[in-house]
Design an enzyme around this catalytic site. Structure first.
Site, PDB file in Angstrom:
ATOM      1  N   LYS A  53      33.140  90.939  44.101  1.00  0.00           N
ATOM      2  CA  LYS A  53      33.974  91.045  45.310  1.00  0.00           C
ATOM      3  C   LYS A  53      33.096  91.412  46.495  1.00  0.00           C
ATOM      4  CE  LYS A  53      36.822  89.369  44.465  1.00  0.00           C
ATOM      5  NZ  LYS A  53      37.295  88.848  43.224  1.00  0.00           N
TER       6      LYS A  53
ATOM      7  N   CYS B 143      38.195  70.421  48.370  1.00  0.00           N
ATOM      8  CA  CYS B 143      38.675  69.858  49.634  1.00  0.00           C
ATOM      9  C   CYS B 143      40.206  69.897  49.681  1.00  0.00           C
ATOM     10  CB  CYS B 143      38.234  68.414  49.737  1.00  0.00           C
ATOM     11  SG  CYS B 143      36.498  68.202  49.364  1.00  0.00           S
TER      12      CYS B 143
ATOM     13  N   LYS C 196      38.348  78.084  47.205  1.00  0.00           N
ATOM     14  CA  LYS C 196      39.306  78.803  46.367  1.00  0.00           C
ATOM     15  C   LYS C 196      39.318  78.262  44.947  1.00  0.00           C
ATOM     16  CE  LYS C 196      42.567  81.692  45.499  1.00  0.00           C
ATOM     17  NZ  LYS C 196      42.093  83.072  45.285  1.00  0.00           N
TER      18      LYS C 196
ATOM     19  N   ASN D  19      39.342  64.031  46.950  1.00  0.00           N
ATOM     20  CA  ASN D  19      38.921  65.325  46.449  1.00  0.00           C
ATOM     21  C   ASN D  19      38.446  65.117  45.022  1.00  0.00           C
ATOM     22  OD1 ASN D  19      38.518  67.997  46.009  1.00  0.00           O
ATOM     23  ND2 ASN D  19      40.686  68.552  45.890  1.00  0.00           N
ATOM     24  N   GLY D  20      37.284  65.659  44.673  1.00  0.00           N
ATOM     25  CA  GLY D  20      36.766  65.495  43.315  1.00  0.00           C
ATOM     26  C   GLY D  20      35.365  64.920  43.349  1.00  0.00           C
TER      27      GLY D  20
ATOM     28  N   ARG E 245      40.772  75.634  51.132  1.00  0.00           N
ATOM     29  CA  ARG E 245      40.219  74.785  50.077  1.00  0.00           C
ATOM     30  C   ARG E 245      38.860  74.203  50.456  1.00  0.00           C
ATOM     31  NH1 ARG E 245      43.951  73.008  46.164  1.00  0.00           N
ATOM     32  NH2 ARG E 245      42.483  71.393  45.631  1.00  0.00           N
TER      33      ARG E 245
ATOM     34  N   TRP F 229      34.881  70.367  51.582  1.00  0.00           N
ATOM     35  CA  TRP F 229      33.912  71.336  51.078  1.00  0.00           C
ATOM     36  C   TRP F 229      32.867  70.501  50.354  1.00  0.00           C
ATOM     37  CZ3 TRP F 229      33.028  73.434  45.864  1.00  0.00           C
ATOM     38  CH2 TRP F 229      32.242  74.589  45.866  1.00  0.00           C
TER      39      TRP F 229
ATOM     40  N   HIS G  90      16.427 100.385  32.307  1.00  0.00           N
ATOM     41  CA  HIS G  90      15.626  99.310  31.712  1.00  0.00           C
ATOM     42  C   HIS G  90      15.159  98.313  32.768  1.00  0.00           C
ATOM     43  CE1 HIS G  90      16.490 100.882  27.765  1.00  0.00           C
ATOM     44  NE2 HIS G  90      17.774 100.942  28.091  1.00  0.00           N
TER      45      HIS G  90
HETATM   46  O1  M6R Z   1      41.065  79.450  39.450  1.00  0.00           O
HETATM   47  P1  M6R Z   1      40.110  80.113  38.518  1.00  0.00           P
HETATM   48  O2  M6R Z   1      40.558  81.432  38.051  1.00  0.00           O
HETATM   49  O3  M6R Z   1      39.722  79.224  37.375  1.00  0.00           O
HETATM   50  O4  M6R Z   1      38.794  80.327  39.383  1.00  0.00           O
HETATM   51  C1  M6R Z   1      37.605  80.758  38.804  1.00  0.00           C
HETATM   52  C2  M6R Z   1      36.660  81.270  39.853  1.00  0.00           C
HETATM   53  O5  M6R Z   1      36.260  80.236  40.701  1.00  0.00           O
HETATM   54  C3  M6R Z   1      37.291  82.379  40.694  1.00  0.00           C
HETATM   55  O6  M6R Z   1      37.750  83.400  39.865  1.00  0.00           O
HETATM   56  C4  M6R Z   1      36.293  82.964  41.698  1.00  0.00           C
HETATM   57  O7  M6R Z   1      35.228  83.562  41.038  1.00  0.00           O
HETATM   58  C5  M6R Z   1      37.033  83.958  42.576  1.00  0.00           C
HETATM   59  N1  M6R Z   1      37.790  83.272  43.582  1.00  0.00           N
HETATM   60  C6  M6R Z   1      36.130  84.931  43.218  1.00  0.00           C
HETATM   61  O8  M6R Z   1      36.851  85.922  43.877  1.00  0.00           O
END
Ligand code: M6R
Length: 592
Positions: free
Chosen positions: A469, A2, A587, A97-98, A27, A71, A488
């Site tokens: 991606k 959030c 994010k 948030n949390g 966020r 979120w 496999h």
């Molecule tokens: O901030 P972080 O690198 O720890 O985030 C880990 C994942 O949440 C992050 O890499 C996520 O998989 C990507 N945003 C996907 O594109």
């Protein structure tokens, strides 16, 4: 997760809060709300994006307030579950948030004592606890209440009896104070502040901030003053905006030559060897950072000749480790991912030497580890990690070299590695210059329901990242496989509707890769071959060719990853997807 923002000053707070929320929408964006102070506290909140709240909210008058974009974690994305929350008497407003882990028990007790709940959230327990413990001073109430909470939180709150005051508390969830002139701010992330100030203070765990028009005071949870000056933000608001690109993701993909350069600059001199005995390396991360770790494993094993193991952070935390590698690398672009932070704590508990790789200065992970390597990608707004991932690869090459220094890395190999690293930005630029070709292929294949990404050796994790991606932004079901694994099981799924993206760079597995490409095209799947510039063989066996500059094999994940990012981007754009804010994703995942 959030987004939170708080303001107090001399200007009307509502437009400031709404504007700041828009900058935090990456966020979380399933519901939002604002609370404005005055003779009474006025709250407006609803399901939907911030623009919806902006359009629907009455014009409140008030020069202090808090706001939130959500979120969902506990409770569905509904109006009732949106923040801010009010206590039973409408005197306190609070956003969070949390996750409050012990909220069930707290809520039962509060209800027994007569509190009325209006939501299914964990957060609402906190506002009722503040109500019970308020004795005329909001920060005192906050100090008392946080001692009852288990879990992680960034909390901002206000009380009708203390006009112009916003109180903020954090534990394991980021909060930044913004210092203005005659006005001050708090937010969960810097972009929310950049319209108003470049002076910030990062709050640390256990700190309580009192924000008024006149200033900001920081104390610890016992009320002891904390003296910390502000830092100046060096990136501009423009950095945090799209800069003419249609999406942040595209802008961030095109920033990669600069991001790589910034990450490497000043780090390509002679390395000092680690002064501790190292017999192996463990890398821990989530999501894209996990894929970078998998590439890192190959790089460390080949450059430093050390055995390397990779673990998903959420698994490491609870795993029974038979043999611990005391040298542990934790990778997190945000530095705030809950599972990676917990893994860092666990590694420390197990007596490991810990190295963090992160993009965010002063982020939580930097306080958990013995040493931090910063990537210098700049702020990344698109939910899909692109430039932060590429710069993580750069950081891992540097780390592998340092691990090999004074041991297995010969000076001439070190020199070649440095030259290779130095030229990476220009190779990435050449891939970007070919983006129209990639766009054409993406358009041709974007109708697919399923896609398979295959690679071998250190391009196997690159295939995993390509699939991630593709699925997260285009919603095409995509899977990454080591090319030798298709026979496999997954071959059963191949058909003309399921394109295969095959990474066929020239390394010692190249011939094998060509056989795998033969296997998939025999099943009718269209094949996109990603191959080196001089390669004349691969084009004979594939339907579409995308070329990458001829780089030493160890660096091939860098240009190949850029091709895959663009492929995903253009496919998602063709399908009309909300690229920067894919559904159900955030994010930074600051809850377990
Ligand atoms: O901030 P972080 O690198 O720890 O985030 C880990 C994942 O949440 C992050 O890499 C996520 O998989 C990507 N945003 C996907 O594109």
């Amino acid at each position: 997760m959030c987004g939170i923002v708080g303001y107090t000053g001399y200007r009307q707070a509502q437009p400031i809060l709404v504007g700041a929320l828009k900058r935090l929408e990456y966020r979380g964006y399933d519901s939002a709300g604002i609370a404005l102070g005055g003779e009474k506290i006025s709250v407006y909140k609803d399901k939907g994006e911030v623009a919806h709240i902006e359009a629907g909210a009455p014009r409140f008058t008030g020069v202090w307030g808090i706001a939130h974009t959500r979120w969902a974690t506990h409770g569905k994305p509904t109006k009732n579950n949106a923040h801010p929350f009010m206590d039973c008497n409408g005197k306190v407003a609070l956003a969070h948030n949390g996750i409050i882990e012990n909220y069930g028990r707290l809520k039962d007790d509060l209800m027994r004592r007569g509190h009325v709940f209006t939501s299914e959230t964990d957060t609402e327990t906190v506002v009722h606890l503040i109500e019970e413990n308020y004795k005329g001073n909001l920060e005192e109430a906050a100090r008392t209440v946080v001692k009852m909470l288990e879990g992680s939180y960034a909390l901002v709150m206000m009380h009708v009896s203390e006009p112009g005051k916003v109180v903020a508390v954090r534990k394991e969830s980021p909060l930044i104070l913004g210092i203005g002139d005659g006005e001050n701010f708090v937010a969960s992330d810097v972009p929310a502040l950049l319209d108003h100030t470049d002076r910030v203070i990062s709050m640390q765990d256990g700190e309580v901030a009192v924000i008024t028009q006149d200033g900001v005071t920081l104390t610890d949870v016992e009320g002891k003053p904390v003296d910390r000056g502000f830092q100046r933000i060096t990136f501009t608001l423009d950095d945090a905006e799209r800069g003419g690109y249609e999406h942040f993701m595209l802008k961030e993909i095109f920033e990669q030559p600069r991001a790589l350069h910034d990450t490497l600059v000043g780090k390509l001199g002679e390395d000092a060897p680690y002064g501790i005995p190292i017999d192996g390396v463990r890398l821990i991360a989530c999501g894209t950072s996990y894929h970078a770790s998998l590439v890192g494993k190959y790089v460390i094993e080949s450059i430093a000749k050390l055995p390397a193991q990779v673990e998903v952070a959420s698994e490491y935390r609870y795993g029974a480790v038979s043999r611990e590698h005391p040298f542990t690398v934790l990778i997190s672009q945000s530095g705030e991912t809950a599972d990676t932070l917990a893994a860092a704590k666990e590694a420390t508990r197990r007596g490991c030497y810990t190295v963090g790789i992160t993009n965010i200065l002063g982020s939580s992970i930097t306080r958990e580890v013995d040493e931090t390597i910063y990537t210098r990608a700049g702020i990344e707004i698109g939910v899909a990690a692109t430039k932060t991932y590429l710069t993580q690869l750069a950081a891992l090459y540097l780390l592998a070299m340092r691990l090999g220094t004074g041991r297995t890395l010969r000076p001439d190999t070190a020199r070649q590695m440095r030259e290779g690293l130095r030229s990476l930005p220009q190779h990435v630029q050449r891939v970007l210059n070919n983006s129209e070709e990639i766009e054409k292929v993406a358009k041709e294949t974007s109708k697919a329901r399923d896609m398979f990404f295959i690679g071998r050796n250190l391009n196997y994790p690159v295939a995993l990242e390509g699939a991630l991606k593709m699925k997260e932004i285009s919603y095409i079901h995509a899977e990454g496989y080591p090319a030798g694994e298709l026979k496999h099981g997954p071959l059963a799924l191949l058909s003309p509707e399921a394109p295969v993206i095959a990474i066929a760079v020239k390394d010692h597995t190249y011939e094998k890769m060509l056989s795998n490409i033969g296997e998939v095209s025999a099943r009718g799947s269209p094949v996109v071959g990603i191959c080196s510039e001089g390669d004349r063989e691969t084009p004979k066996y594939v339907d579409y060719v995308l070329r990458v500059p001829d780089v030493p094999t160890i660096f091939s994940p860098v240009p190949v990853s850029v091709v895959l990012q663009l492929l995903a981007y253009y496919a998602a754009r063709e399908r009309g997807c909300p690229i920067d804010k894919p559904r159900n994703l955030a994010k930074s995942v600051t809850v377990e």
